[in-house]
Design a protein around this motif. Structure first.
Motif, mmCIF file in Angstrom:
data_model
loop_
_atom_site.group_PDB
_atom_site.id
_atom_site.type_symbol
_atom_site.label_atom_id
_atom_site.label_comp_id
_atom_site.label_asym_id
_atom_site.label_seq_id
_atom_site.Cartn_x
_atom_site.Cartn_y
_atom_site.Cartn_z
ATOM 1 N N LEU A 5 -4.001 -13.042 94.136
ATOM 2 C CA LEU A 5 -3.094 -12.095 94.796
ATOM 3 C C LEU A 5 -3.203 -10.702 94.164
ATOM 4 C CD1 LEU A 5 0.017 -14.387 95.333
ATOM 5 C CD2 LEU A 5 -1.492 -13.456 97.105
ATOM 6 N N GLU A 6 -3.591 -10.637 92.904
ATOM 7 C CA GLU A 6 -3.774 -9.330 92.250
ATOM 8 C C GLU A 6 -4.905 -8.562 92.943
ATOM 9 O OE1 GLU A 6 -3.369 -12.244 90.552
ATOM 10 O OE2 GLU A 6 -1.298 -11.693 90.053
ATOM 11 N N LYS A 7 -5.982 -9.290 93.278
ATOM 12 C CA LYS A 7 -7.096 -8.621 93.964
ATOM 13 C C LYS A 7 -6.675 -8.158 95.356
ATOM 14 C CE LYS A 7 -10.833 -10.961 91.548
ATOM 15 N NZ LYS A 7 -11.882 -11.993 91.665
ATOM 16 N N VAL A 8 -5.838 -8.964 96.016
ATOM 17 C CA VAL A 8 -5.345 -8.568 97.342
ATOM 18 C C VAL A 8 -4.505 -7.296 97.222
ATOM 19 C CG1 VAL A 8 -3.843 -9.234 99.253
ATOM 20 C CG2 VAL A 8 -5.415 -10.910 98.262
ATOM 21 N N TYR A 79 -6.674 -1.561 111.149
ATOM 22 C CA TYR A 79 -7.774 -2.530 111.150
ATOM 23 C C TYR A 79 -9.060 -1.828 110.723
ATOM 24 C CZ TYR A 79 -11.245 -5.812 113.048
ATOM 25 O OH TYR A 79 -12.303 -6.661 113.201
ATOM 26 N N ASP A 80 -9.726 -2.392 109.749
ATOM 27 C CA ASP A 80 -11.035 -1.915 109.313
ATOM 28 C C ASP A 80 -12.061 -2.921 109.813
ATOM 29 O OD1 ASP A 80 -13.418 -1.457 107.941
ATOM 30 O OD2 ASP A 80 -12.385 -0.715 106.155
ATOM 31 N N LYS A 81 -12.759 -2.550 110.892
ATOM 32 C CA LYS A 81 -13.660 -3.500 111.551
ATOM 33 C C LYS A 81 -14.812 -3.909 110.631
ATOM 34 C CE LYS A 81 -15.968 -4.409 115.852
ATOM 35 N NZ LYS A 81 -17.129 -4.004 116.570
ATOM 36 N N ALA A 82 -15.401 -2.940 109.952
ATOM 37 C CA ALA A 82 -16.556 -3.239 109.094
ATOM 38 C C ALA A 82 -16.164 -4.184 107.961
ATOM 39 C CB ALA A 82 -17.138 -1.946 108.539
ATOM 40 N N ALA A 83 -14.981 -3.980 107.416
ATOM 41 C CA ALA A 83 -14.541 -4.817 106.290
ATOM 42 C C ALA A 83 -13.875 -6.100 106.787
ATOM 43 C CB ALA A 83 -13.561 -4.038 105.415
ATOM 44 N N GLY A 84 -13.504 -6.140 108.072
ATOM 45 C CA GLY A 84 -12.818 -7.308 108.620
ATOM 46 C C GLY A 84 -11.425 -7.497 108.028
ATOM 47 N N ALA A 164 3.847 -6.523 103.320
ATOM 48 C CA ALA A 164 2.498 -6.250 103.801
ATOM 49 C C ALA A 164 1.809 -7.576 104.091
ATOM 50 C CB ALA A 164 1.707 -5.473 102.749
ATOM 51 N N ASP A 165 1.355 -7.707 105.324
ATOM 52 C CA ASP A 165 0.623 -8.914 105.743
ATOM 53 C C ASP A 165 -0.853 -8.532 105.751
ATOM 54 O OD1 ASP A 165 -0.726 -10.812 107.347
ATOM 55 O OD2 ASP A 165 1.087 -11.254 108.497
ATOM 56 N N TRP A 166 -1.587 -9.066 104.794
ATOM 57 C CA TRP A 166 -2.999 -8.713 104.578
ATOM 58 C C TRP A 166 -3.857 -9.858 105.118
ATOM 59 C CZ3 TRP A 166 -6.708 -11.326 101.889
ATOM 60 C CH2 TRP A 166 -7.844 -10.617 101.459
ATOM 61 N N PHE A 167 -4.819 -9.546 105.990
ATOM 62 C CA PHE A 167 -5.624 -10.574 106.663
ATOM 63 C C PHE A 167 -7.091 -10.182 106.525
ATOM 64 C CE2 PHE A 167 -7.795 -12.778 109.936
ATOM 65 C CZ PHE A 167 -6.995 -13.764 110.508
ATOM 66 N N SER A 168 -7.894 -11.093 105.983
ATOM 67 C CA SER A 168 -9.320 -10.827 105.802
ATOM 68 C C SER A 168 -10.137 -11.844 106.599
ATOM 69 C CB SER A 168 -9.653 -10.924 104.310
ATOM 70 O OG SER A 168 -11.050 -10.973 104.119
ATOM 71 N N LEU A 169 -10.999 -11.320 107.475
ATOM 72 C CA LEU A 169 -11.854 -12.200 108.287
ATOM 73 C C LEU A 169 -13.072 -12.626 107.479
ATOM 74 C CD1 LEU A 169 -11.956 -9.994 111.501
ATOM 75 C CD2 LEU A 169 -10.853 -12.227 111.344
ATOM 76 N N ALA A 170 -13.450 -13.920 107.588
ATOM 77 C CA ALA A 170 -14.680 -14.389 106.926
ATOM 78 C C ALA A 170 -15.205 -15.616 107.657
ATOM 79 C CB ALA A 170 -14.387 -14.738 105.469
ATOM 80 N N HIS A 171 -16.552 -15.686 107.767
ATOM 81 C CA HIS A 171 -17.151 -16.847 108.438
ATOM 82 C C HIS A 171 -16.750 -18.138 107.746
ATOM 83 C CE1 HIS A 171 -19.456 -14.450 111.138
ATOM 84 N NE2 HIS A 171 -20.080 -13.828 110.163
ATOM 85 N N THR A 172 -16.659 -18.071 106.456
ATOM 86 C CA THR A 172 -16.391 -19.270 105.665
ATOM 87 C C THR A 172 -14.917 -19.672 105.699
ATOM 88 O OG1 THR A 172 -16.234 -17.743 103.814
ATOM 89 C CG2 THR A 172 -18.294 -18.963 104.041
ATOM 90 N N ALA A 188 -1.418 -19.426 105.584
ATOM 91 C CA ALA A 188 -2.533 -19.809 106.444
ATOM 92 C C ALA A 188 -2.802 -18.685 107.441
ATOM 93 C CB ALA A 188 -2.215 -21.090 107.184
ATOM 94 N N PRO A 189 -4.075 -18.380 107.671
ATOM 95 C CA PRO A 189 -4.391 -17.304 108.622
ATOM 96 C C PRO A 189 -3.949 -17.640 110.042
ATOM 97 C CG PRO A 189 -6.266 -17.796 107.221
ATOM 98 C CD PRO A 189 -5.248 -18.873 106.978
#
Ligand SMILES: Cc1cc2nc3c(=O)[nH]c(=O)nc-3n(C[C@H](O)[C@H](O)[C@H](O)COP(=O)(O)O)c2cc1C
Length: 189
Positions: A5-8, A79-84, A164-172, A188-189
């Motif tokens: 959570l610190e990194k978030v 939304y940052d599309k490149a960073a997802g 702040a609701d932080w959401f990161s997209l990832a294939h994995t 959960a996302p």
């Protein structure tokens, strides 16, 4: 890798600071929603990570100013599309029309930008297509004296963030976290 959570939190702070300071940042123009179920794009002008406060500039006559004064609940989405990465920020807004922060906002604008506060207020009806500007300032820069009436129409919208609701997209597998000023938890996302 967002594994703590610190990194978030560090990512959130860095993204909002970059968004406020860099007009090429994809989060420079988030959507700001008011409690009257209206939303609009605004330029993010400042973010203070200590007080968790976002700063926007608005015309004091605009409907959003009345909406915030009627009910201070605000949501901001970027939304940052490149960073997802999507940020959904919730908090309370307040309007400032005078004081050092408003003076500073006025000082950081150019006369060319300030002239937009000279014309008709946002949402004023017009018989034809209009910029709202007095005709002599359509393509020209007013001088300081001509801009004096515009100063009265400048307002700041300051949003004190509560969540702040932080959401990161990832294939994995996506990652999502809910942060408050002092805490946070994975969800959960
Ligand atoms: C890219 C972009 C940036 C904008 N930035 C601002 C801004 O910083 N402040 C603002 O009051 N309106 C800004 N606007 C205009 C608003 O989206 C909105 O149309 C206007 O403020 C009237 O909103 P209201 O009727 O909800 O008060 C911007 C519009 C665009 C397309």
């Amino acid at each position: 890798m967002y594994d703590t959570l610190e990194k978030v939190r560090a990512d959130l702070d860095a993204r909002l600071e970059a968004a406020a300071g860099d007009r090429r940042s994809p989060m420079h123009t988030p959507v700001v929603a008011t409690a009257d179920a209206d939303a609009r794009v605004m330029v993010l002008r400042g973010f203070d990570r200590l007080s968790w406060t976002l700063r926007f500039h608005a015309d004091a006559r605009s409907p959003k100013v009345t909406a915030v004064e009627d009910d201070p609940r605000i949501a901001v989405v970027a939304y940052d599309k490149a960073a997802g990465v999507q940020l959904r920020l919730r908090g309370r807004g307040r309007i400032e029309r005078a004081g050092t922060a408003v003076d500073a906002a006025w000082a950081e604008s150019t006369n060319f930008a300030r002239r937009f506060s000279l014309g008709a207020g946002p949402g004023a009806a017009s018989e034809g297509p209009t910029s709202g500007l007095p005709q002599q300032f359509e393509g020209a820069e007013p001088d300081d004296g001509e801009l004096l009436p515009a100063r009265l129409n400048v307002a700041l919208l300051l949003v004190k963030m509560e969540e702040a609701d932080w959401f990161s997209l990832a294939h994995t597998g996506h990652r999502r976290a809910l942060l408050t000023r002092d805490g946070g938890q994975w969800i959960a996302p």
